[in-house]
Design an enzyme around this catalytic site. Structure first.
Site, PDB file in Angstrom:
ATOM      1  N   GLU A 104      -2.446  17.099  11.584  1.00 42.23           N
ATOM      2  CA  GLU A 104      -3.397  16.317  12.067  1.00 42.23           C
ATOM      3  C   GLU A 104      -3.375  14.710  12.583  1.00 42.23           C
ATOM      4  O   GLU A 104      -4.137  14.662  11.208  1.00 42.23           O
ATOM      5  CB  GLU A 104      -5.269  16.844  11.339  1.00 42.23           C
ATOM      6  CG  GLU A 104      -4.886  16.776   9.552  1.00 42.23           C
ATOM      7  CD  GLU A 104      -5.508  16.986   8.654  1.00 42.23           C
ATOM      8  OE1 GLU A 104      -6.646  17.891   9.700  1.00 42.23           O
ATOM      9  OE2 GLU A 104      -6.002  16.592   7.751  1.00 42.23           O
ATOM     10  N   PRO A 105      -2.799  14.562  13.358  1.00 42.38           N
ATOM     11  CA  PRO A 105      -1.889  13.009  13.509  1.00 42.38           C
ATOM     12  C   PRO A 105      -2.911  12.543  14.376  1.00 42.38           C
ATOM     13  O   PRO A 105      -3.751  12.830  15.123  1.00 42.38           O
ATOM     14  CB  PRO A 105      -0.718  13.025  14.326  1.00 42.38           C
ATOM     15  CG  PRO A 105      -0.785  14.623  14.869  1.00 42.38           C
ATOM     16  CD  PRO A 105      -1.883  15.731  13.950  1.00 42.38           C
ATOM     17  N   CYS A 139     -14.814 -16.939   9.379  1.00 46.04           N
ATOM     18  CA  CYS A 139     -15.265 -18.514   8.240  1.00 46.04           C
ATOM     19  C   CYS A 139     -14.441 -17.451   7.329  1.00 46.04           C
ATOM     20  O   CYS A 139     -15.440 -17.632   6.465  1.00 46.04           O
ATOM     21  CB  CYS A 139     -16.403 -17.864   8.685  1.00 46.04           C
ATOM     22  SG  CYS A 139     -16.434 -19.844   7.830  1.00 46.04           S
ATOM     23  N   GLU A 140     -12.725 -17.410   7.538  1.00 48.86           N
ATOM     24  CA  GLU A 140     -11.869 -16.419   5.920  1.00 48.86           C
ATOM     25  C   GLU A 140     -10.758 -16.940   6.472  1.00 48.86           C
ATOM     26  O   GLU A 140     -10.460 -16.949   7.478  1.00 48.86           O
ATOM     27  CB  GLU A 140     -12.502 -15.364   5.910  1.00 48.86           C
ATOM     28  CG  GLU A 140     -13.777 -14.900   4.705  1.00 48.86           C
ATOM     29  CD  GLU A 140     -14.192 -13.117   4.245  1.00 48.86           C
ATOM     30  OE1 GLU A 140     -12.872 -12.865   3.832  1.00 48.86           O
ATOM     31  OE2 GLU A 140     -14.330 -12.823   4.389  1.00 48.86           O
ATOM     32  N   ARG A 146      -6.182  -4.638  10.351  1.00 46.78           N
ATOM     33  CA  ARG A 146      -4.956  -4.080   9.458  1.00 46.78           C
ATOM     34  C   ARG A 146      -4.453  -4.937   8.887  1.00 46.78           C
ATOM     35  O   ARG A 146      -3.391  -4.927   8.059  1.00 46.78           O
ATOM     36  CB  ARG A 146      -4.879  -2.907  10.392  1.00 46.78           C
ATOM     37  CG  ARG A 146      -5.239  -2.100  10.878  1.00 46.78           C
ATOM     38  CD  ARG A 146      -3.983  -0.996  11.547  1.00 46.78           C
ATOM     39  NE  ARG A 146      -3.590  -0.286  11.236  1.00 46.78           N
ATOM     40  CZ  ARG A 146      -2.575  -0.660  10.996  1.00 46.78           C
ATOM     41  NH1 ARG A 146      -2.055  -1.450  11.757  1.00 46.78           N
ATOM     42  NH2 ARG A 146      -1.871   0.110   9.742  1.00 46.78           N
ATOM     43  N   TYR A 189      -3.857  -4.522   4.704  1.00 47.41           N
ATOM     44  CA  TYR A 189      -3.440  -4.263   4.005  1.00 47.41           C
ATOM     45  C   TYR A 189      -1.847  -4.462   4.741  1.00 47.41           C
ATOM     46  O   TYR A 189      -0.426  -4.506   4.580  1.00 47.41           O
ATOM     47  CB  TYR A 189      -2.392  -2.844   5.677  1.00 47.41           C
ATOM     48  CG  TYR A 189      -3.578  -1.455   5.095  1.00 47.41           C
ATOM     49  CD1 TYR A 189      -4.174  -1.233   4.876  1.00 47.41           C
ATOM     50  CD2 TYR A 189      -4.494  -1.805   6.677  1.00 47.41           C
ATOM     51  CE1 TYR A 189      -5.388  -0.183   4.568  1.00 47.41           C
ATOM     52  CE2 TYR A 189      -5.747  -0.951   6.301  1.00 47.41           C
ATOM     53  CZ  TYR A 189      -6.166   0.646   5.851  1.00 47.41           C
ATOM     54  OH  TYR A 189      -7.139   1.376   5.982  1.00 47.41           O
ATOM     55  N   ARG A 247      -3.420   8.174  14.015  1.00 48.83           N
ATOM     56  CA  ARG A 247      -2.413   7.013  14.373  1.00 48.83           C
ATOM     57  C   ARG A 247      -1.548   7.774  15.860  1.00 48.83           C
ATOM     58  O   ARG A 247      -0.891   6.521  16.308  1.00 48.83           O
ATOM     59  CB  ARG A 247      -1.900   6.288  12.906  1.00 48.83           C
ATOM     60  CG  ARG A 247      -0.703   5.317  13.679  1.00 48.83           C
ATOM     61  CD  ARG A 247      -0.362   5.324  12.394  1.00 48.83           C
ATOM     62  NE  ARG A 247      -0.297   5.006  11.237  1.00 48.83           N
ATOM     63  CZ  ARG A 247      -1.394   3.917  10.424  1.00 48.83           C
ATOM     64  NH1 ARG A 247      -1.262   2.304  10.755  1.00 48.83           N
ATOM     65  NH2 ARG A 247      -1.979   4.532   8.920  1.00 48.83           N
TER      66      ARG A 247
HETATM   67  N1  LLP Z   1      -6.034  13.712   8.088  1.00 47.68           N
HETATM   68  C1  LLP Z   1      -6.136  13.268   6.902  1.00 47.68           C
HETATM   69  C2  LLP Z   1      -7.338  13.997   6.100  1.00 47.68           C
HETATM   70  C3  LLP Z   1      -6.717  11.668   6.202  1.00 47.68           C
HETATM   71  O1  LLP Z   1      -7.326  11.027   5.928  1.00 47.68           O
HETATM   72  C4  LLP Z   1      -6.358  11.188   7.619  1.00 47.68           C
HETATM   73  C5  LLP Z   1      -6.053   9.670   7.604  1.00 47.68           C
HETATM   74  C6  LLP Z   1      -5.217  11.934   9.024  1.00 47.68           C
HETATM   75  C7  LLP Z   1      -5.521  12.785   8.423  1.00 47.68           C
HETATM   76  C8  LLP Z   1      -4.494  11.030   9.841  1.00 47.68           C
HETATM   77  O2  LLP Z   1      -3.650  10.437   9.091  1.00 47.68           O
HETATM   78  P1  LLP Z   1      -2.915   8.749  10.324  1.00 47.68           P
HETATM   79  O3  LLP Z   1      -2.007  10.753  11.156  1.00 47.68           O
HETATM   80  O4  LLP Z   1      -3.580   8.489  11.780  1.00 47.68           O
HETATM   81  O5  LLP Z   1      -1.815   8.557   9.900  1.00 47.68           O
HETATM   82  N2  LLP Z   1      -6.991   2.441   8.062  1.00 47.68           N
HETATM   83  C9  LLP Z   1      -5.307   2.651   7.738  1.00 47.68           C
HETATM   84  C10 LLP Z   1      -5.097   4.089   7.676  1.00 47.68           C
HETATM   85  C11 LLP Z   1      -6.489   5.342   7.188  1.00 47.68           C
HETATM   86  C12 LLP Z   1      -6.325   6.893   7.434  1.00 47.68           C
HETATM   87  C13 LLP Z   1      -7.347   7.200   6.753  1.00 47.68           C
HETATM   88  N3  LLP Z   1      -6.673   8.871   6.633  1.00 47.68           N
HETATM   89  C14 LLP Z   1      -5.109   1.394   8.455  1.00 47.68           C
HETATM   90  O6  LLP Z   1      -5.099   0.853   9.693  1.00 47.68           O
HETATM   91  O7  LLP Z   1      -3.822   2.340   8.645  1.00 47.68           O
END
Ligand code: LLP
Length: 422
Positions: free
Chosen positions: A266-267, A336-337, A305, A309, A269
């Site tokens: 389940e990607p 304003c930060e 981001r 992070y 990003r």
């Molecule tokens: N499945 C579950 C249960 C998740 O919690 C997530 C992401 C994904 C799949 C998808 O992950 P990905 O393939 O996108 O890495 N806001 C953060 C990323 C938080 C991801 C949270 N969960 C950022 O901007 O890097």
């Protein structure tokens, strides 16, 4: 020279979009999203692998439609995401809902809709089994494997709030069987922006092994987390190598169980990250003595981001003459930060007010994490369609619309509409 090899769109096109729709605007490339979906779908030709897209990465309905059209189901993490997918016409069986501190109300709503519920705690499993005996669910496991691009997105480690402890899986099986609930799936997600592909392979092994305790199992979901390179010197995740190594594990597992079975990933990003750009305009060039700042019309309210992070996003000045002398700038937002810096010490050709900047790899966790902080409007979103058209997929609100919408959401109406109402 600033590096522009990673700019995935012709700068003239971006100028045309900025000229017509203004800035700040997220621009997405349909072609690239489709290509990336296809690459994933072809990764395991000889295995029963299906793909879910993590809606949280980018939930613009037009983007979701494109991804569904490529044959992906959806990974959701809130009832609102479930509803969004249902309202777009997704079959409930193609929606996987990974709960996290879910309320009873959310549980009943999701159960009624018939989506696949992935339960992450013993307490929630108990209440589900009491309410829905003789039904089915999936459970999320905490595999005690740590990864992710930042501690804040490392979800599989020992101290993580997510999932059921491995040593409690037998208890989970007992609870389910008392109510004749079939645990038909297990799931884990170790982190987002995985640094070590080996960790994903270890997670696969942990889940394959845990599956031995679950006789009714029909599927295993290995989560998302595939990284993308944000810096020019970062290497891409080697999908083929990963698939080859994962396939070896899948093969021996499938040979052993000898019954129909499915695997899921389940990607989020990886699918949409590189296919999005945040376009912004410089409105201020300011020499603060030791640092030269480019002030823009966006900020961490639109792309969180870097502030949250310390993430790096490549920034390209698409307007400046590349022959201009190079200059080091802090690229700052308009929030304003003092933490509102989109890029520190970026080497760009000498830039001026009016120049447009493209902030790259902003397709994932950009707009979905945007807010109205400082009461500013959200960016517009424009899709470059596969036929090459520019299509607005979210209009920017005017300052008046933004403020009026806020007033009415809070139960207030405008002063000029009703005497003394405010
Ligand atoms: N499945 C579950 C249960 C998740 O919690 C997530 C992401 C994904 C799949 C998808 O992950 P990905 O393939 O996108 O890495 N806001 C953060 C990323 C938080 C991801 C949270 N969960 C950022 O901007 O890097």
């Amino acid at each position: 020279m600033q590096s522009i090899h990673s700019l995935p769109v012709d700068p003239d096109r971006l100028h045309a979009i900025a000229g017509k729709w203004g800035t700040p605007t997220y621009v997405y490339m349909e072609d690239m999203i489709r290509e990336r979906c296809l690459l994933l779908k072809n990764l395991f030709p000889n295995f029963p692998v299906s793909w879910l897209y993590a809606v949280k990465a980018n939930d613009n309905p037009h983007i979701l439609k494109i991804i569904a059209n490529e044959g992906f189901g959806f990974d959701t993490v809130s009832y609102e995401e479930v509803l969004l997918c249902l309202k777009l016409g997704t079959n409930p069986g193609d929606i996987f809902y990974t709960e996290n501190n879910m309320t009873d109300v959310e549980m009943h709503c999701a159960a009624k809709q018939g989506v696949v519920l992935n339960i992450g705690s013993i307490g929630r499993l108990k209440s589900f089994c009491e309410a829905y005996p003789k039904s089915e669910c999936s459970i999320r496991i905490k595999p005690d494997i740590s990864d992710g691009h930042h501690a804040k997105v490392d979800t599989g480690n020992q101290d993580s709030k997510f999932g059921i402890r491995l040593d409690l899986v037998s208890e989970a099986v007992g609870i389910a069987s008392e109510s004749q609930v079939q645990i038909s799936g297990i799931h884990a997600h170790i982190g987002s922006g995985i640094r070590e592909p080996e960790n994903l392979l270890t997670e696969i092994e942990v889940l394959l092994e845990a599956s031995e305790k679950l006789r009714d199992l029909k599927f295993i979901n290995f989560g998302g987390g595939m990284p993308i390179p944000y810096r020019n010197d970062e290497r891409s995740f080697d999908l083929n190598r990963f698939a080859k190594m994962a396939s070896e594990r899948f093969r021996s597992f499938l040979d052993n169980i000898n019954r129909p079975f499915s695997f899921y990933f389940e990607p989020g990003r990886w699918v949409v990250g590189p296919a999005g750009i945040l376009l912004t305009q410089v409105n201020t060039v300011k020499d603060q003595g030791r640092k030269l700042f480019l002030g823009t019309d966006t900020g961490f309210n639109h792309l969180l981001r870097p502030a949250l992070y310390d993430s790096y996003h490549e920034i390209v000045n698409i307007s400046a003459d590349p022959e201009n002398r190079m200059q080091s700038y802090h690229v700052a937002g308009n929030i304003c930060e003092s933490g509102d810096i989109l890029g520190f010490d970026r080497t760009l050709p000498e830039s001026k007010s009016g120049d447009y900047l493209a902030i790259l790899d902003a397709g994932a966790y950009g707009m979905t994490m945007a807010s109205h902080y400082n009461r500013r409007a959200l960016p517009a979103e424009v899709l470059i369609t596969k036929e090459g058209y520019h299509k607005t997929i979210r209009k920017r609100k005017t300052p008046d619309e933004t403020v009026d919408g806020f007033l009415s959401d809070t139960g207030m109406i405008r002063m000029d509409e009703k005497d003394g109402a405010v």
